[in-house]
Design a protein around this motif. Structure first.
Motif, PDB file in Angstrom:
ATOM      1  N   ASP A 357       0.664  -1.129  -0.183  1.00  0.00           N
ATOM      2  CA  ASP A 357      -0.018   0.094  -0.058  1.00  0.00           C
ATOM      3  C   ASP A 357       1.007   1.342   0.022  1.00  0.00           C
ATOM      4  N   LEU A 358       1.945   1.195   0.514  1.00  0.00           N
ATOM      5  CA  LEU A 358       2.874   2.444   0.671  1.00  0.00           C
ATOM      6  C   LEU A 358       3.402   2.671  -0.696  1.00  0.00           C
ATOM      7  N   ARG A 359       4.044   1.590  -1.271  1.00  0.00           N
ATOM      8  CA  ARG A 359       4.288   1.837  -2.634  1.00  0.00           C
ATOM      9  C   ARG A 359       3.261   2.450  -3.696  1.00  0.00           C
ATOM     10  N   ILE A 360       2.080   1.829  -3.622  1.00  0.00           N
ATOM     11  CA  ILE A 360       0.910   2.356  -4.507  1.00  0.00           C
ATOM     12  C   ILE A 360       0.699   4.051  -4.112  1.00  0.00           C
ATOM     13  N   HIS A 361       0.704   4.085  -2.798  1.00  0.00           N
ATOM     14  CA  HIS A 361       0.547   5.534  -2.225  1.00  0.00           C
ATOM     15  C   HIS A 361       1.545   6.555  -2.827  1.00  0.00           C
ATOM     16  N   LEU A 362       2.828   6.015  -2.687  1.00  0.00           N
ATOM     17  CA  LEU A 362       3.944   6.913  -3.108  1.00  0.00           C
ATOM     18  C   LEU A 362       4.004   7.292  -4.649  1.00  0.00           C
ATOM     19  N   GLN A 363       3.705   6.008  -5.467  1.00  0.00           N
ATOM     20  CA  GLN A 363       3.773   6.139  -6.809  1.00  0.00           C
ATOM     21  C   GLN A 363       2.351   6.445  -7.458  1.00  0.00           C
ATOM     22  N   GLU A 364       1.231   6.645  -6.770  1.00  0.00           N
ATOM     23  CA  GLU A 364       0.063   7.230  -7.563  1.00  0.00           C
ATOM     24  C   GLU A 364      -0.442   8.365  -6.754  1.00  0.00           C
ATOM     25  N   ARG A 365      -0.170   8.717  -5.634  1.00  0.00           N
ATOM     26  CA  ARG A 365      -0.759   9.740  -4.763  1.00  0.00           C
ATOM     27  C   ARG A 365       0.095  10.774  -4.310  1.00  0.00           C
ATOM     28  N   PHE A 366       1.267  10.791  -4.429  1.00  0.00           N
ATOM     29  CA  PHE A 366       2.430  11.555  -3.950  1.00  0.00           C
ATOM     30  C   PHE A 366       2.521  12.596  -5.343  1.00  0.00           C
ATOM     31  N   GLU A 367       2.931  13.719  -4.961  1.00  0.00           N
ATOM     32  CA  GLU A 367       3.113  14.688  -6.077  1.00  0.00           C
ATOM     33  C   GLU A 367       4.404  15.500  -5.846  1.00  0.00           C
ATOM     34  N   PRO A 368       5.504  15.335  -6.586  1.00  0.00           N
ATOM     35  CA  PRO A 368       5.562  14.346  -7.805  1.00  0.00           C
ATOM     36  C   PRO A 368       5.586  13.030  -7.210  1.00  0.00           C
ATOM     37  N   PRO A 369       5.190  12.094  -8.157  1.00  0.00           N
ATOM     38  CA  PRO A 369       5.204  10.519  -7.729  1.00  0.00           C
ATOM     39  C   PRO A 369       6.615  10.036  -7.266  1.00  0.00           C
ATOM     40  N   VAL A 370       6.741   9.308  -6.502  1.00  0.00           N
ATOM     41  CA  VAL A 370       8.101   8.576  -5.944  1.00  0.00           C
ATOM     42  C   VAL A 370       8.310   7.420  -6.579  1.00  0.00           C
ATOM     43  N   TYR A 371       9.238   7.148  -7.588  1.00  0.00           N
ATOM     44  CA  TYR A 371       9.383   5.897  -7.818  1.00  0.00           C
ATOM     45  C   TYR A 371      10.188   4.998  -6.761  1.00  0.00           C
ATOM     46  N   VAL A 372       9.553   3.670  -6.757  1.00  0.00           N
ATOM     47  CA  VAL A 372      10.216   2.754  -6.022  1.00  0.00           C
ATOM     48  C   VAL A 372      10.411   1.522  -6.773  1.00  0.00           C
ATOM     49  N   SER A 373      11.764   1.278  -6.958  1.00  0.00           N
ATOM     50  CA  SER A 373      11.984  -0.098  -7.632  1.00  0.00           C
ATOM     51  C   SER A 373      11.676  -1.530  -7.093  1.00  0.00           C
ATOM     52  N   ASP A 374      11.455  -2.505  -8.037  1.00  0.00           N
ATOM     53  CA  ASP A 374      11.248  -3.676  -7.354  1.00  0.00           C
ATOM     54  C   ASP A 374      12.380  -4.054  -6.682  1.00  0.00           C
ATOM     55  N   ARG A 375      13.820  -3.722  -7.095  1.00  0.00           N
ATOM     56  CA  ARG A 375      14.579  -4.194  -6.257  1.00  0.00           C
ATOM     57  C   ARG A 375      14.704  -3.760  -4.748  1.00  0.00           C
ATOM     58  N   ARG A 376      14.464  -2.339  -4.824  1.00  0.00           N
ATOM     59  CA  ARG A 376      14.358  -1.586  -3.507  1.00  0.00           C
ATOM     60  C   ARG A 376      13.330  -2.062  -2.426  1.00  0.00           C
ATOM     61  N   LEU A 377      12.112  -2.491  -3.104  1.00  0.00           N
ATOM     62  CA  LEU A 377      11.148  -3.036  -2.355  1.00  0.00           C
ATOM     63  C   LEU A 377      11.499  -4.500  -1.628  1.00  0.00           C
ATOM     64  N   VAL A 378      12.205  -5.251  -2.584  1.00  0.00           N
ATOM     65  CA  VAL A 378      12.432  -6.469  -1.950  1.00  0.00           C
ATOM     66  C   VAL A 378      13.473  -6.371  -0.817  1.00  0.00           C
ATOM     67  N   LYS A 379      14.466  -5.418  -1.275  1.00  0.00           N
ATOM     68  CA  LYS A 379      15.479  -5.312  -0.171  1.00  0.00           C
ATOM     69  C   LYS A 379      14.932  -4.679   1.158  1.00  0.00           C
ATOM     70  N   SER A 380      13.909  -3.864   0.903  1.00  0.00           N
ATOM     71  CA  SER A 380      13.221  -3.336   2.076  1.00  0.00           C
ATOM     72  C   SER A 380      12.762  -4.327   2.927  1.00  0.00           C
ATOM     73  N   ILE A 381      12.173  -5.488   2.600  1.00  0.00           N
ATOM     74  CA  ILE A 381      11.425  -6.392   3.235  1.00  0.00           C
ATOM     75  C   ILE A 381      12.832  -7.213   4.128  1.00  0.00           C
ATOM     76  N   GLN A 382      13.969  -7.310   3.274  1.00  0.00           N
ATOM     77  CA  GLN A 382      15.023  -8.045   4.004  1.00  0.00           C
ATOM     78  C   GLN A 382      15.704  -7.084   5.080  1.00  0.00           C
ATOM     79  N   LEU A 383      15.360  -5.984   5.104  1.00  0.00           N
ATOM     80  CA  LEU A 383      15.932  -4.969   5.755  1.00  0.00           C
ATOM     81  C   LEU A 383      15.121  -5.166   7.146  1.00  0.00           C
TER      82      LEU A 383
END
Length: 575
Positions: A357-383
Motif C-alpha cells: 500500500d505504501l508503494r502504491i501511495h508513493l507512486q500514485e498519490r504523491f506529487e510528484p510521484p516517488v518511484y520505488v524499484s522492485d529491487r528496492r522493495l525486496v531489499k526493504s523487506i529483507q532490511l
C-alpha cells in the motif's frame, strides 16, 4: 382456571391451543381480573384441558431451566478460555517486559546476546557525537543487512566520522576516497599492472583499494563519471569485480556514500538506487551546540576521540572502554546476521500489505510521484527482517515499517510524509472490522445449519481458526502495551526521541484496539463453545443478542421463521 374460559379452547388445534393457553396463563392478575368469566362457562370447562395446560407449562419451565443452565455453563467455559489467553500473555511477557516472539529457546538466547552486543556498539559509536543517534543506528543496521547507506548534508556534519567509526567497529580493511568530476578509475580500483600489460593482460593492482575493502567511505559519491560508474555499480550490488578476464568476489560489507547534494543527472539514478538506506544529516541544533562544545573543550574523552580521528579510523572503536570483550560486536556477528535473519524471521501478510500500500501511495498519490524499484522493495523487506531479528523477534511487525521512512524517499522532504503515512496506518485497524463481519456470517450460517452435522463441522473448524487468529492478535496488541509500549521504546533502530514520539501518538489508539479485540475474541469463543454444546437458537439468541438481531434483520423470512418457532417446539402435543 382462567385458561378454560376461552371459548375457542375446544375448536383450536391442540398445538395452537397449547400456545394460546400458555399465552393466557402468563396474563398478570390485574389483567386477568378484567376477563368476564361467567359461572356457566366455568362449569362447562373440561378438566382434561386444565391438566394438559399444566403439563405444557411444566415443559416450558423445564426448558427455561435447561436453557439457563446451558448459558451459565457456556459463559463459565468462555471465561476460562479468556483467562487462558491472558495467562499465556502474562507468561510470555514475564521477565522480558514485552511479548517475545521467539519460539526456539536457543534462538532466543542467541538473539538476546546479539541485542546486548548491538546496544554496546551503538553507545560506543555515539561517543562524542551530538544529535547523530539516528545516523549511527541506521549505519549499523545497513551494515548488518549487507546494504549501503547514503548520507546527504552540508560539509562538516560528521558524515565521514560516522563512516570511520563503522570501520573501527568491524576492525577490517578500510578504504576512503573523495571523488571529483575528474577522478579516474585508478583512484578507486587500483593502477594497472605494468608487468601484466607486457603479457597483454589488463589487470589492476587492487591491494589497498576498493575491491579489497570491507568498509568503504566515498565522499561526493555523485561526482563519479561514466568511466567509474559501470564498475562501481557491479561492485556495490553484486559484490563482484572484473579484473582482466577474471571476475572476483569482493569482501565489501557496507559502503557509506556522502554527498552535499542530490544527483542531478539521470545516469546517476542507478547509483542512487544502490544505496538502500538514506539519511539527511543536518547541522547540530542550537540546543545541542553547547553540549558539543563542552565535550570538545579539552576533556579526556575528547582527547581520545581526537586520537582516533588522527589514526584515520584505525584501531577498535571500543578502545579503552569498559565493555566486556564477550559483549563486543565482532565482524563475524555482522557477516552472519543477514543470513540468520532471512532464515528465521517471517514476514506476516499484514506487513506485506502495508509495504504494498505504501508503494502504491508513493507512486500514485504523491506529487510528484516517488518511484520505488522492485529491487528496492525486496531489499526493504529483507532490511525489516534483519531489524526484527536484532530486536530478538522471529517475525516482522508493522512497527518495523517505521524504518521505511529512511528507505523509500527520493528527496529528503518526503521522509516526513512517509513517516506520517505509516503512523496513520498504525492508528487504524480495518482488519478488526473484517473479523466482525466474518463473525456475523459464521453466526448466521450456524443458525441455518442447526441439525446438520456436516455443515456444523465445517463451521466449527472455521470458528476455531478465527479464535486462533484473534488470540494472536490480542497477545500482539496487549503485549505491545505491556510495560509501556516496549515494541517501540525498546526498538534498537529508533532513537529515544523518535520512539517516545511514536509511543505517545499510538498508545491511546492501541488501548481502544485492545478492548475491541478482547470483545470480539469473547464473542467468537462464545460461538465456539455454544456449537460444542449443541446449543439451540434460544440459547444462541441469549448468548449473542447483537449477532442474533443482525441475523433476524438481514435474513430472509423463510430462513428465520422455522428457527423463530423452535422455542415452542418443546411443548407437548399430546393431550
Amino acid at each position: 382456571m382462567l385458561l378454560t374460559a376461552h371459548s375457542s379452547a375446544s375448536t383450536l388445534p391442540r398445538g395452537r391451543q397449547a400456545a394460546k393457553l400458555i399465552a393466557n396463563f402468563v396474563i398478570p392478575p390485574y389483567q386477568a381480573s378484567l376477563q368476564r368469566v361467567t359461572p356457566s362457562r366455568i362449569s362447562n370447562a373440561r378438566p382434561a384441558r386444565v391438566v394438559y395446560v399444566a403439563g405444557a407449562y411444566g415443559d416450558f419451565m423445564e426448558r427455561e431451566r435447561k436453557t439457563n443452565a446451558d448459558i451459565t455453563s457456556i459463559r463459565v467455559e468462555v471465561e476460562n478460555a479468556m483467562g487462558a489467553v491472558k495467562a499465556k500473555l502474562s507468561q510470555a511477557t514475564s521477565g522480558t517486559g514485552f511479548l517475545s516472539l521467539q519460539r526456539d529457546p536457543a534462538l532466543a538466547i542467541q538473539a538476546e546476546r546479539l541485542k546486548a552486543k548491538l546496544k554496546n556498539a551503538i553507545n560506543v559509536m555515539q561517543e562524542g557525537l551530538v544529535e547523530r543517534d539516528a545516523e549511527v543506528r541506521l549505519l549499523l543496521l545497513a551494515a548488518l543487512a549487507g546494504e549501503h547507506i547514503l548520507l546527504i548534508g552540508p560539509p562538516g556534519t560528521a558524515k565521514s566520522e560516522v563512516g570511520r567509526r563503522l570501520n573501527s567497529l568491524v576492525d577490517g580493511t578500510y578504504f576512503e576516497r573523495l571523488l571529483t568530476r575528474f577522478s579516474v578509475p585508478e583512484e578507486l580500483f587500483g593502477p594497472l599492472s605494468m608487468r601484466a600489460l607486457e603479457n597483454d593482460e589488463y589487470i589492476r593492482q587492487v591491494d589497498g583499494y576498493l575491491p579489497t575493502a570491507e568498509v568503504a567511505f566515498i565522499d561526493e559519491i555523485f561526482k563519479a563519471n561514466s568511466a567509474i560508474l559501470n564498475t562501481l555499480l557491479t561492485l556495490i550490488n553484486e559484490r563482484l569485480f572484473d579484473n582482466g578476464n577474471k571476475r572476483t568476489t569482493v569482501p565489501l560489507i557496507s559502503m557509506v556514500g556522502a554527498s552535499n547534494e542530490l544527483p542531478e543527472s539521470e545516469e546517476l539514478d542507478a547509483l542512487y538506487d544502490r544505496f538502500l538506506v538514506r539519511r539527511q544529516v543536518r547541522q547540530v541544533s542550537p540546543a545541542g551546540v553547547a553540549q558539543m562544545l563542552t565535550y570538545y573543550s579539552g576533556s579526556e574523552a575528547a582527547a581520545a576521540a581526537a586520537s582516533r580521528a588522527a589514526g584515520g579510523g584505525s584501531g577498535s572503536v571500543y578502545g579503552s572502554t569498559g565493555v566486556d570483550p564477550s559483549l563486543r560486536l565482532t565482524r563475524q556477528d555482522i557477516v552472519r546476521c543477514k543470513a540468520a535473519a532471512l532464515a528465521s524471521v517471517r514476514v506476516p501478510q499484514s506487513v506485506i500489505q502495508m509495504v504494498t500500500d505504501l508503494r502504491i501511495h508513493l507512486q500514485e498519490r504523491f506529487e510528484p510521484p516517488v518511484y520505488v524499484s522492485d529491487r528496492r522493495l525486496v531489499k526493504s523487506i529483507q532490511l525489516l527482517q534483519v531489524a526484527a531479528y536484532c530486536n530478538g523477534r522471529n517475525a516482522v511487525t508493522e512497527y518495523d515499517c517505521l524504518l521505511l521512512q529512511h528507505v523509500l524517499w527520493q528527496r529528503p522532504e518526503q521522509s516526513d510524509r512517509i513517516h506520517d503515512w505509516i503512523i496513520s496506518q498504525l492508528s487504524i485497524d480495518d482488519g478488526l472490522k473484517q473479523v466482525q463481519y466474518l463473525l456475523g456470517g459464521l453466526f448466521s450460517r450456524a443458525c441455518r445449519s442447526l441439525g446438520n452435522a456436516d455443515k456444523l463441522a465445517d463451521i466449527k473448524a472455521e470458528v476455531s481458526a478465527l479464535v486462533q487468529l484473534l488470540s494472536e492478535k490480542y497477545q500482539q496488541v496487549a503485549g505491545n502495551l505491556s510495560d509501556g509500549f516496549p515494541v517501540v521504546l525498546d526498538n534498537l533502530w529508533l532513537g529515544s526521541e523518535e520512539s517516545a514520539a511514536v509511543a505517545t501518538a499510538l498508545e491511546p489508539k492501541l488501548v481502544k484496539t485492545r478492548a475491541a479485540v478482547e470483545q470480539v475474541l469473547y464473542d467468537v469463543l462464545t460461538l465456539e463453545v455454544a456449537l460444542k454444546f449443541g446449543s439451540d437458537p434460544v440459547t444462541l439468541a441469549n448468548l449473542m443478542p447483537r449477532q442474533w438481531a443482525d441475523f433476524i434483520r438481514n435474513s430472509d423470512i423463510g430462513d428465520v421463521k422455522p428457527i423463530g418457532t423452535t422455542p415452542l417446539a418443546g411443548v407437548s402435543r399430546k393431550p
